[in-house]
Structure formats: C-alpha cells, structure tokens
Design a protein around this motif. Structure first.
Motif, short mmCIF file in Angstrom:
data_model
loop_
_atom_site.label_atom_id
_atom_site.label_comp_id
_atom_site.label_asym_id
_atom_site.label_seq_id
_atom_site.Cartn_x
_atom_site.Cartn_y
_atom_site.Cartn_z
N LEU A 1 5.50 5.56 10.93
CA LEU A 1 4.15 5.04 10.67
C LEU A 1 3.69 5.38 9.26
O LEU A 1 3.10 4.54 8.56
CB LEU A 1 3.16 5.60 11.69
N ILE A 2 3.96 6.60 8.83
CA ILE A 2 3.57 7.01 7.47
C ILE A 2 4.33 6.18 6.44
O ILE A 2 3.74 5.69 5.46
CB ILE A 2 3.83 8.52 7.27
N ALA A 3 5.63 5.97 6.66
CA ALA A 3 6.43 5.21 5.70
C ALA A 3 6.00 3.75 5.63
O ALA A 3 5.84 3.19 4.53
CB ALA A 3 7.91 5.31 6.08
N GLY B 1 3.09 2.52 6.45
CA GLY B 1 1.76 2.49 5.85
C GLY B 1 1.81 2.62 4.34
O GLY B 1 1.09 1.94 3.61
N ALA B 2 2.68 3.50 3.86
CA ALA B 2 2.81 3.69 2.41
C ALA B 2 3.39 2.43 1.75
O ALA B 2 2.95 2.04 0.67
CB ALA B 2 3.68 4.90 2.11
N ILE B 3 4.34 1.81 2.41
CA ILE B 3 4.91 0.58 1.86
C ILE B 3 3.85 -0.51 1.79
O ILE B 3 3.73 -1.22 0.79
CB ILE B 3 6.13 0.14 2.70
N LEU B 4 3.09 -0.67 2.87
CA LEU B 4 2.05 -1.70 2.87
C LEU B 4 0.98 -1.43 1.82
O LEU B 4 0.46 -2.35 1.20
CB LEU B 4 1.40 -1.81 4.25
N THR B 5 0.63 -0.17 1.63
CA THR B 5 -0.45 0.16 0.70
C THR B 5 0.01 0.13 -0.76
O THR B 5 -0.66 -0.45 -1.61
CB THR B 5 -1.00 1.56 1.02
#
Length: 74
Positions: free
Chosen positions: A9-11, A13-17
C-alpha cells in the motif's frame, strides 16, 4: 492486514503520488496515493504493536508452599 500488504500500500501510494502523471477525470490520484500511504503506515504501526505484544515474555510463577507441604502433611 499483514506487513506485506502494508508495504505494498505504501509503495503503490508513493507511485501514484510522486511517479505518475496520469489524469483521470473526477479522481485526484495524488490524494488517492496519499490516502494509500497513510493507510499503509497506520497498518504497519498497528501490526508492529500487535507483534510486540505477542512476543512479550511473562516469567513463570513459582508455586507457594504451605507449612503442611513442607512437613509432608496432607
């Protein structure tokens, strides 16, 4: 939710952001990424606190002896 799911989820989310420049009408992908990262971080914190609680070692209690037990009287 396991630790692996939280990291994913963190990864994601970071890619999307930070790494995507996609634009979808009606969806703010930066906000979705931030939400996914927040959920992943909260999940990781909860998972590690539960794991720490499971690993807590409780010392064994010693049985109490009465005077009758010492003298062999039952």
């Amino acid at each position: 939710m396991g630790l692996g799911v939280c990291i994913i989820l963190i990864a994601v989310g970071a890619i999307l952001t930070f790494a995507s420049d996609w634009e979808i009408e009606g969806v703010d992908l930066d906000l979705v990424g931030l939400i996914l990262m927040a959920v992943g971080i909260i999940g990781t914190a909860v998972y590690t606190s539960i794991l720490r609680r499971r690993r807590m070692v409780v010392p064994p209690t010693t049985p109490t002896m009465t005077d009758d037990d010492r003298h062999g009287l039952h």
